[in-house]
Design a protein around this motif. Structure first.
Motif, PDB file in Angstrom:
ATOM      1  N   LEU A 183       0.840  -1.198   0.000  1.00  0.00           N
ATOM      2  CA  LEU A 183       0.000   0.000   0.000  1.00  0.00           C
ATOM      3  C   LEU A 183       0.876   1.248   0.000  1.00  0.00           C
ATOM      4  CD1 LEU A 183      -3.226   0.765   1.856  1.00  0.00           C
ATOM      5  CD2 LEU A 183      -1.274   2.215   2.375  1.00  0.00           C
ATOM      6  N   LEU A 184       1.983   1.186   0.727  1.00  0.00           N
ATOM      7  CA  LEU A 184       2.906   2.319   0.801  1.00  0.00           C
ATOM      8  C   LEU A 184       3.385   2.742  -0.584  1.00  0.00           C
ATOM      9  CD1 LEU A 184       4.875   4.168   2.515  1.00  0.00           C
ATOM     10  CD2 LEU A 184       6.502   2.273   2.330  1.00  0.00           C
ATOM     11  N   CYS A 185       3.617   1.767  -1.459  1.00  0.00           N
ATOM     12  CA  CYS A 185       4.150   2.064  -2.791  1.00  0.00           C
ATOM     13  C   CYS A 185       3.209   2.926  -3.624  1.00  0.00           C
ATOM     14  CB  CYS A 185       4.460   0.764  -3.534  1.00  0.00           C
ATOM     15  SG  CYS A 185       5.848  -0.151  -2.834  1.00  0.00           S
ATOM     16  N   GLN A 186       1.950   3.020  -3.203  1.00  0.00           N
ATOM     17  CA  GLN A 186       0.976   3.834  -3.927  1.00  0.00           C
ATOM     18  C   GLN A 186       0.859   5.242  -3.340  1.00  0.00           C
ATOM     19  OE1 GLN A 186      -2.730   1.616  -3.836  1.00  0.00           O
ATOM     20  NE2 GLN A 186      -1.632  -0.323  -3.936  1.00  0.00           N
ATOM     21  N   SER A 187       1.613   5.535  -2.293  1.00  0.00           N
ATOM     22  CA  SER A 187       1.461   6.801  -1.577  1.00  0.00           C
ATOM     23  C   SER A 187       2.478   7.839  -2.035  1.00  0.00           C
ATOM     24  CB  SER A 187       1.623   6.571  -0.075  1.00  0.00           C
ATOM     25  OG  SER A 187       2.976   6.270   0.235  1.00  0.00           O
ATOM     26  N   GLU A 188       2.161   9.114  -1.765  1.00  0.00           N
ATOM     27  CA  GLU A 188       3.092  10.181  -2.120  1.00  0.00           C
ATOM     28  C   GLU A 188       4.313  10.174  -1.210  1.00  0.00           C
ATOM     29  OE1 GLU A 188       1.511  14.099  -1.682  1.00  0.00           O
ATOM     30  OE2 GLU A 188       0.240  13.570   0.018  1.00  0.00           O
ATOM     31  N   VAL A 189       4.182   9.593  -0.033  1.00  0.00           N
ATOM     32  CA  VAL A 189       5.348   9.454   0.843  1.00  0.00           C
ATOM     33  C   VAL A 189       6.406   8.597   0.161  1.00  0.00           C
ATOM     34  CG1 VAL A 189       6.190   8.463   3.009  1.00  0.00           C
ATOM     35  CG2 VAL A 189       4.078   9.799   2.990  1.00  0.00           C
ATOM     36  N   PHE A 190       5.971   7.481  -0.408  1.00  0.00           N
ATOM     37  CA  PHE A 190       6.913   6.591  -1.098  1.00  0.00           C
ATOM     38  C   PHE A 190       7.493   7.264  -2.338  1.00  0.00           C
ATOM     39  CE2 PHE A 190       7.751   3.466  -4.440  1.00  0.00           C
ATOM     40  CZ  PHE A 190       8.679   2.653  -3.809  1.00  0.00           C
ATOM     41  N   LEU A 191       6.637   7.886  -3.132  1.00  0.00           N
ATOM     42  CA  LEU A 191       7.101   8.520  -4.369  1.00  0.00           C
ATOM     43  C   LEU A 191       8.111   9.624  -4.083  1.00  0.00           C
ATOM     44  CD1 LEU A 191       3.710   8.717  -6.311  1.00  0.00           C
ATOM     45  CD2 LEU A 191       5.576   7.076  -6.630  1.00  0.00           C
ATOM     46  N   SER A 192       7.954  10.291  -2.952  1.00  0.00           N
ATOM     47  CA  SER A 192       8.872  11.373  -2.599  1.00  0.00           C
ATOM     48  C   SER A 192      10.176  10.859  -2.004  1.00  0.00           C
ATOM     49  CB  SER A 192       8.199  12.322  -1.603  1.00  0.00           C
ATOM     50  OG  SER A 192       7.036  12.896  -2.154  1.00  0.00           O
ATOM     51  N   LEU A 193      10.108   9.745  -1.266  1.00  0.00           N
ATOM     52  CA  LEU A 193      11.266   9.306  -0.483  1.00  0.00           C
ATOM     53  C   LEU A 193      11.997   8.088  -1.033  1.00  0.00           C
ATOM     54  CD1 LEU A 193       9.876   9.659   3.165  1.00  0.00           C
ATOM     55  CD2 LEU A 193      11.142  11.332   1.810  1.00  0.00           C
ATOM     56  N   LYS A 194      11.494   7.489  -2.116  1.00  0.00           N
ATOM     57  CA  LYS A 194      12.079   6.228  -2.581  1.00  0.00           C
ATOM     58  C   LYS A 194      13.563   6.342  -2.921  1.00  0.00           C
ATOM     59  CE  LYS A 194      10.470   6.929  -7.346  1.00  0.00           C
ATOM     60  NZ  LYS A 194       9.714   6.324  -8.478  1.00  0.00           N
ATOM     61  N   ASP A 195      14.018   7.533  -3.281  1.00  0.00           N
ATOM     62  CA  ASP A 195      15.436   7.726  -3.607  1.00  0.00           C
ATOM     63  C   ASP A 195      16.150   8.579  -2.561  1.00  0.00           C
ATOM     64  OD1 ASP A 195      15.187   6.312  -6.068  1.00  0.00           O
ATOM     65  OD2 ASP A 195      14.304   8.098  -6.983  1.00  0.00           O
ATOM     66  N   PHE A 196      15.557   8.695  -1.390  1.00  0.00           N
ATOM     67  CA  PHE A 196      16.095   9.583  -0.357  1.00  0.00           C
ATOM     68  C   PHE A 196      16.991   8.826   0.617  1.00  0.00           C
ATOM     69  CE2 PHE A 196      15.762  11.593   3.845  1.00  0.00           C
ATOM     70  CZ  PHE A 196      16.170  12.882   3.549  1.00  0.00           C
ATOM     71  N   ASN A 197      18.278   9.028   0.525  1.00  0.00           N
ATOM     72  CA  ASN A 197      19.253   8.530   1.512  1.00  0.00           C
ATOM     73  C   ASN A 197      19.088   7.049   1.867  1.00  0.00           C
ATOM     74  OD1 ASN A 197      20.170  11.115   1.540  1.00  0.00           O
ATOM     75  ND2 ASN A 197      19.508  11.611   3.615  1.00  0.00           N
ATOM     76  N   ASN A 198      18.771   6.210   0.884  1.00  0.00           N
ATOM     77  CA  ASN A 198      18.634   4.763   1.118  1.00  0.00           C
ATOM     78  C   ASN A 198      17.636   4.439   2.231  1.00  0.00           C
ATOM     79  OD1 ASN A 198      20.641   4.042  -0.833  1.00  0.00           O
ATOM     80  ND2 ASN A 198      22.229   4.615   0.644  1.00  0.00           N
ATOM     81  N   ILE A 199      16.592   5.216   2.327  1.00  0.00           N
ATOM     82  CA  ILE A 199      15.596   5.011   3.373  1.00  0.00           C
ATOM     83  C   ILE A 199      14.867   3.689   3.151  1.00  0.00           C
ATOM     84  CG2 ILE A 199      13.726   6.218   2.155  1.00  0.00           C
ATOM     85  CD1 ILE A 199      12.938   7.424   4.892  1.00  0.00           C
ATOM     86  N   THR A 200      14.590   2.956   4.226  1.00  0.00           N
ATOM     87  CA  THR A 200      13.955   1.641   4.117  1.00  0.00           C
ATOM     88  C   THR A 200      12.436   1.769   4.071  1.00  0.00           C
ATOM     89  OG1 THR A 200      13.789   1.325   6.509  1.00  0.00           O
ATOM     90  CG2 THR A 200      15.847   0.635   5.443  1.00  0.00           C
ATOM     91  N   SER A 201      11.784   0.716   3.595  1.00  0.00           N
ATOM     92  CA  SER A 201      10.319   0.718   3.549  1.00  0.00           C
ATOM     93  C   SER A 201       9.741   0.741   4.963  1.00  0.00           C
ATOM     94  CB  SER A 201       9.804  -0.504   2.784  1.00  0.00           C
ATOM     95  OG  SER A 201      10.212  -1.710   3.410  1.00  0.00           O
ATOM     96  N   GLU A 202      10.444   0.114   5.922  1.00  0.00           N
ATOM     97  CA  GLU A 202       9.969   0.122   7.306  1.00  0.00           C
ATOM     98  C   GLU A 202       9.922   1.546   7.858  1.00  0.00           C
ATOM     99  OE1 GLU A 202      12.307  -1.874   6.170  1.00  0.00           O
ATOM    100  OE2 GLU A 202      11.484  -3.901   6.420  1.00  0.00           O
TER     101      GLU A 202
END
Length: 364
Positions: free
Chosen positions: A210-229
């Motif tokens: 569900l996270l992958c559909q959110s703007e949080v994911f779209l904004s942070l997916k390439d941010f400092n190797n941040i994990t999905s958790e």
């Protein structure tokens, strides 16, 4: 961990092709189970087998003896580390969890066998099936503690159930508050052994999918190797205050404080000083604080429209951490992936391991 279901064997055949015995096989012990060696040793020591032949012509007494044998083996399969440590020569039951998992596995197996076996085999299988049901019902009765239901306003929880039902949840339960135990659920109608009490569509499960559909994911997916958790923590922290959120009825039912060790006050920590728990809590809080400081105020600066400063405080971050620590569940999604998830409504099933515990209604 054991597999989710036992295998159903065809059993031995007589000269005419009719079954003279039905084979019941428990799932093999997983090679990935860290307790594999200990479980194998117990099975061998007690001469227990995960495969058993049940003669179709055996008496009820003999059939029940064989059932006891396979139940003992199932208990070993489902043992956790604590149960293994204290087991000794005890054959069980070890815990309500262990007993319910073991018996439920065998109940599913018997149901499959009853559908596929011939008339002669069905007689003995029905005896075993009925005995398993009796044993399942007795698990809750072994707990003599009475849970007292209190009258209390739970409009938010009722709204959650209505929201869930509108989106596909099927429930035979209702919200209740229990004296000394807090919020939980009770049956709203008679529920038999093996019946489904609650069905929740995957679209309402909060997971990394569900996270992958959110703007949080779209904004942070390439941010400092941040994990999905970590992104799920941030999503939860933000979604809590999102008035337009699909999950608003769910967040409205969550407590303002979870009262886990992570949020212990000075007095509580002082009482624990010198213990291992004290050290673990301090280390966990330091780790989370470091994680928070690495994220904020940087995220508020880089993504001000997504991460508002007023809802991204340390207390908000800690709340999200405690939410996932205390309410998350491991779910196998339709993709086959085992994921840590939040499950609206199902998270209310937390007041007792004995679902058939007797209840007394208390009004005040």
């Amino acid at each position: 961990m054991a597999a989710a279901a036992a295998a159903v064997g065809a059993g031995k055949l007589g000269a005419g092709g009719d079954a003279v015995a039905v084979e019941v096989r428990l799932p093999p012990l997983s090679e990935a189970d860290p307790l594999l060696a200990e479980k194998k040793m117990i099975l061998e020591k007690r001469n227990l087998s995960c495969e058993i032949q049940i003669p179709v012509a055996c008496s009820a007494v003999d059939a029940l003896k064989l059932l006891d044998h396979i139940i003992e083996a199932a208990r070993v399969v489902y043992m956790d580390e604590l149960e293994l440590y204290f087991a000794g020569d005890d054959v069980g039951p070890f815990s309500a969890r262990n007993e319910l998992e073991s018996l439920n596995l065998l109940l599913k197996t018997m149901k499959k066998l009853l559908l596929t076996s011939n008339t002669a085999a069905k007689e003995v299988l029905q005896i075993l099936h009925d005995e398993i049901v009796v044993k399942l019902k007795s698990v809750g009765k072994s707990d003599n503690a009475w849970m007292v239901v209190q009258t209390q306003n739970h409009d938010a929880e009722d709204s959650l159930l209505k929201w869930g039902e509108h989106l596909g949840i099927k429930s035979r339960l209702q919200i209740a508050y229990f004296q000394g135990a807090g919020r939980g659920m009770i049956a709203s109608e008679s529920i038999g052994v093996g019946d489904i009490a609650l069905e929740i569509p995957e679209s309402l499960i909060i997971s990394d999918e569900l996270l992958c559909q959110s703007e949080v994911f779209l904004s942070l997916k390439d941010f400092n190797n941040i994990t999905s958790e970590t992104m799920l923590l941030l999503w939860s922290m933000r979604e809590r205050y999102n008035l337009g959120s699909k999950f608003k009825p769910y967040f409205d039912t969550l407590p303002a404080n979870f009262n886990t060790g992570l949020s212990f006050g000075i007095d509580a920590l002082a009482a624990l000083e010198g213990t291992l728990l004290f050290d673990e809590i301090i280390q966990a809080r330091q780790h989370l604080r470091q994680q928070y400081d690495e994220l904020f105020p940087l995220l508020c600066t880089n993504f001000p429209e997504i991460f508002r400063k007023d809802v991204c405080t340390w207390d908000d971050f800690l709340w999200a951490c405690e939410l996932w620590y205390s309410n998350s569940m491991m779910i196998v999604l339709s993709s086959g992936k085992l994921s840590t998830c939040l499950v609206p409504v199902a998270g209310l099933l937390n007041h007792s391991v004995c679902s058939s515990a007797p209840l007394e209604v208390f009004f005040y």
